[in-house]
Design an enzyme around this catalytic site. Structure first.
Site, mmCIF file in Angstrom:
data_model
loop_
_atom_site.group_PDB
_atom_site.id
_atom_site.type_symbol
_atom_site.label_atom_id
_atom_site.label_comp_id
_atom_site.label_asym_id
_atom_site.label_seq_id
_atom_site.Cartn_x
_atom_site.Cartn_y
_atom_site.Cartn_z
ATOM 1 N N HIS A 205 1.886 0.155 -7.454
ATOM 2 C CA HIS A 205 1.706 1.523 -6.954
ATOM 3 C C HIS A 205 0.370 1.779 -6.278
ATOM 4 O O HIS A 205 0.170 2.843 -5.698
ATOM 5 C CB HIS A 205 1.878 2.539 -8.087
ATOM 6 C CG HIS A 205 0.697 2.605 -9.010
ATOM 7 N ND1 HIS A 205 0.518 1.757 -10.053
ATOM 8 C CD2 HIS A 205 -0.384 3.420 -9.013
ATOM 9 C CE1 HIS A 205 -0.606 2.052 -10.681
ATOM 10 N NE2 HIS A 205 -1.176 3.051 -10.073
HETATM 11 C C1 UD1 Z 1 -2.306 8.309 -8.909
HETATM 12 C C2 UD1 Z 1 -3.769 7.955 -9.020
HETATM 13 C C3 UD1 Z 1 -3.929 6.495 -9.430
HETATM 14 C C4 UD1 Z 1 -3.126 6.204 -10.688
HETATM 15 C C5 UD1 Z 1 -1.684 6.649 -10.505
HETATM 16 C C6 UD1 Z 1 -0.924 6.482 -11.799
HETATM 17 C C7 UD1 Z 1 -5.271 9.166 -7.489
HETATM 18 C C8 UD1 Z 1 -6.033 9.106 -6.221
HETATM 19 N N1 UD1 Z 1 -4.460 8.133 -7.736
HETATM 20 O O1 UD1 Z 1 -1.759 7.530 -7.865
HETATM 21 O O2 UD1 Z 1 -5.303 6.231 -9.695
HETATM 22 O O3 UD1 Z 1 -3.185 4.834 -10.941
HETATM 23 O O4 UD1 Z 1 -1.650 8.046 -10.135
HETATM 24 O O5 UD1 Z 1 0.436 6.460 -11.604
HETATM 25 O O6 UD1 Z 1 -5.384 10.110 -8.225
HETATM 26 N N2 UD1 Z 1 5.101 11.342 -6.184
HETATM 27 C C9 UD1 Z 1 6.368 11.772 -6.506
HETATM 28 N N3 UD1 Z 1 6.538 12.357 -7.724
HETATM 29 C C10 UD1 Z 1 5.530 12.544 -8.623
HETATM 30 C C11 UD1 Z 1 4.241 12.106 -8.266
HETATM 31 C C12 UD1 Z 1 4.038 11.508 -7.041
HETATM 32 O O7 UD1 Z 1 7.306 11.622 -5.733
HETATM 33 O O8 UD1 Z 1 5.779 13.075 -9.721
HETATM 34 C C13 UD1 Z 1 4.902 10.660 -4.865
HETATM 35 C C14 UD1 Z 1 4.483 11.593 -3.755
HETATM 36 O O9 UD1 Z 1 5.079 11.154 -2.582
HETATM 37 C C15 UD1 Z 1 2.988 11.349 -3.664
HETATM 38 C C16 UD1 Z 1 2.860 9.876 -4.059
HETATM 39 O O10 UD1 Z 1 3.884 9.678 -5.008
HETATM 40 O O11 UD1 Z 1 2.475 11.608 -2.389
HETATM 41 C C17 UD1 Z 1 1.516 9.500 -4.634
HETATM 42 O O12 UD1 Z 1 1.174 10.352 -5.742
HETATM 43 P P1 UD1 Z 1 -0.371 10.625 -6.100
HETATM 44 O O13 UD1 Z 1 -0.466 11.358 -7.362
HETATM 45 O O14 UD1 Z 1 -1.075 11.174 -4.917
HETATM 46 O O15 UD1 Z 1 -0.952 9.164 -6.261
HETATM 47 P P2 UD1 Z 1 -0.425 7.966 -7.151
HETATM 48 O O16 UD1 Z 1 -0.083 6.852 -6.244
HETATM 49 O O17 UD1 Z 1 0.588 8.442 -8.116
HETATM 50 N N1 UDP Z 2 4.411 3.154 -17.374
HETATM 51 C C1 UDP Z 2 5.618 3.700 -17.822
HETATM 52 N N2 UDP Z 2 6.725 3.588 -17.019
HETATM 53 C C2 UDP Z 2 6.690 2.945 -15.823
HETATM 54 C C3 UDP Z 2 5.462 2.390 -15.386
HETATM 55 C C4 UDP Z 2 4.339 2.522 -16.181
HETATM 56 O O1 UDP Z 2 5.674 4.254 -18.918
HETATM 57 O O2 UDP Z 2 7.729 2.870 -15.144
HETATM 58 C C5 UDP Z 2 3.215 3.287 -18.222
HETATM 59 C C6 UDP Z 2 2.568 1.982 -18.583
HETATM 60 O O3 UDP Z 2 3.175 1.416 -19.726
HETATM 61 C C7 UDP Z 2 1.123 2.384 -18.808
HETATM 62 C C8 UDP Z 2 0.931 3.512 -17.812
HETATM 63 O O4 UDP Z 2 2.229 3.966 -17.464
HETATM 64 O O5 UDP Z 2 0.939 2.889 -20.113
HETATM 65 C C9 UDP Z 2 0.220 3.003 -16.605
HETATM 66 O O6 UDP Z 2 0.252 3.954 -15.614
HETATM 67 P P1 UDP Z 2 0.155 3.588 -14.067
HETATM 68 O O7 UDP Z 2 0.493 2.156 -13.846
HETATM 69 O O8 UDP Z 2 0.956 4.605 -13.353
HETATM 70 O O9 UDP Z 2 -1.367 3.911 -13.741
HETATM 71 P P2 UDP Z 2 -2.753 3.122 -13.922
HETATM 72 O O10 UDP Z 2 -2.848 2.650 -15.313
HETATM 73 O O11 UDP Z 2 -2.787 2.028 -12.906
HETATM 74 O O12 UDP Z 2 -3.759 4.162 -13.579
#
Ligand code: UD1
Ligand code: UDP
Length: 359
Positions: A205
């Site tokens: 991601h």
């Molecule tokens: C964010 C964090 C990242 C973290 C990740 C955990 C920032 C800059 N990034 O990244 O550090 O590792 O969360 O998962 O804060 N979207 C949906 N549904 C949702 C949420 C997001 O469809 O419920 C889609 C949207 O298109 C959105 C994209 O995912 O634009 C990215 O979401 P965003 O929260 O901006 O960043 P993450 O990649 O989730």
């Molecule tokens: N996780 C989850 N379901 C998924 C993917 C991740 O429950 O489909 C959990 C995972 O076990 C971990 C956390 O989400 O506890 C990690 O989050 P993510 O990878 O989104 O973010 P990061 O840790 O890189 O910030």
């Protein structure tokens, strides 16, 4: 004493769960603010339910937007809540835009700020997370570090020693607390027809992978090559799903899933032959369950796992290298290390905040 906690993204709900429980046990009042950065049921509500985190007192529902727009909307909403609630401490987690907004809003109002998972560094300022964590650490009054390396990073940046408090990693608390429930309650292995140690679990991601076509192509083609030898399970983050669709990439042969609830995810982690990921949390969970990990990035914040041989870095440039690194990791193990504490990080955080009240 009142703590206002800011969460917003999936990993923050997971980290907050043991800390919220520990705060309640210590008799501290908590106001839980959800920024709404993550909002799909599978990215948000499911974690509150499965981890027993009580529903937020306020959800700002900011949703998705560019960094500036999203962070700005959070700042407005958090500032309002801080002015109304007047907490004694503000608590933020990790390195997302929700962390940054919580940290800035608190520091501008001169409210004491505590940062859980402080001191992590990739030393790559092109990552949005690196900017978020450097800023949060710079303005925090209490820096709860999960490892000694995190402490050293903060010391090297000149942050005062009295602000830094080693606690261990709250994610280790969670891993110990939910392993049993995942084993008992999740049916995902049967549902997918997977044998223990007979599959690879992958998550992707990070913006540096999803938004860089060459890297995303190498990951998808590399996982497809692995899938010709071993089943590959890929719960897809919505960001990645969007990018894969936009590029028209084929994920044929891969078990593609919606984002998983926590118990199913942990169950899959526990029995994987190898975990391939660019997630911070998942790298550590692989180690907690003693599963070899391949990190699809150029660098990692959790360097102790690479040094001990539990994790190897594989910058995703070449599909064949991605596939061969993942397949070669199966059956390997690292050195015995214990860098993340003893599973009581949340209690140490609550105790330290409680002791602040008495000062
Ligand atoms: C964010 C964090 C990242 C973290 C990740 C955990 C920032 C800059 N990034 O990244 O550090 O590792 O969360 O998962 O804060 N979207 C949906 N549904 C949702 C949420 C997001 O469809 O419920 C889609 C949207 O298109 C959105 C994209 O995912 O634009 C990215 O979401 P965003 O929260 O901006 O960043 P993450 O990649 O989730
Ligand atoms: N996780 C989850 N379901 C998924 C993917 C991740 O429950 O489909 C959990 C995972 O076990 C971990 C956390 O989400 O506890 C990690 O989050 P993510 O990878 O989104 O973010 P990061 O840790 O890189 O910030």
């Amino acid at each position: 004493m009142k703590i206002l906690t800011v969460v917003g993204a999936r990993p923050q709900f997971i980290k907050a769960a043991p800390v919220s429980a520990a705060l309640a046990k210590a008799g501290l009042q908590e106001y839980l603010l959800h920024t709404g950065q993550h909002y799909d049921r599978a990215m948000s509500a499911v974690f509150f339910e499965e981890l027993g985190l009580r529903p937020p007192d306020l959800n700002l529902e900011v949703g998705s937007a560019s960094h500036g727009e999203q962070t700005a909307a959070m700042l407005v909403g958090i500032e309002r809540a801080l002015v109304t609630q007047r907490p004694d401490w503000v608590l933020v987690y990790g390195d997302t835009n929700s962390t940054l907004a919580g940290a800035l809003a608190a520091s501008k109002l001169h409210l004491p700020l505590a940062h859980v998972e402080a001191g992590l560094r990739s030393f790559n300022r092109r990552m949005p997370e690196e900017i978020n964590r450097v800023v949060a650490d710079a303005v925090a009054d209490l820096l709860f570090v999960p490892t000694e390396i995190a402490r050293r990073n903060l010391q090297q940046e000149g942050l005062p020693a009295e602000r830094i408090v080693w606690t261990g990693d709250v994610m280790y608390d969670v891993a110990l607390g939910f392993r049993g429930a995942a084993g008992e309650r999740s049916r995902i292995l049967d549902r997918l027809g997977l044998a223990p140690s007979g599959y690879v679990l992958a998550t992707v991601h990070r913006a540096e992978n999803t938004d860089e076509p060459a890297r995303l192509d190498a990951i998808v083609a590399g996982l497809a090559a692995v899938a010709r030898k071993l089943p590959v399970v890929l719960p897809l983050h919505p960001r990645t799903r969007g990018c894969v669709q936009a590029r028209g990439l084929s994920l044929e042969g891969i078990h593609l899933l919606e984002p998983l609830g926590f118990l199913d995810m942990v169950r899959l982690e526990m029995s994987a032959a190898v975990i391939a990921t660019d997630s911070g949390g998942v790298q550590k969970e692989a180690f907690f369950h003693r599963v070899p990990c391949v990190t699809l990035r150029d660098e990692t914040e959790w360097v102790e796992l690479v040094e001990a041989g539990w994790n190897r870095l594989c910058p995703p440039r070449d599909p064949e290298l991605v596939a061969s690194t993942i397949l070669a990791a199966a059956g390997t193990a690292g050195q015995p290390i214990a860098p993340y504490g003893d599973g009581h990080a949340a209690d140490l955080i609550a105790a330290r905040l409680q002791s602040q009240a008495a000062r």
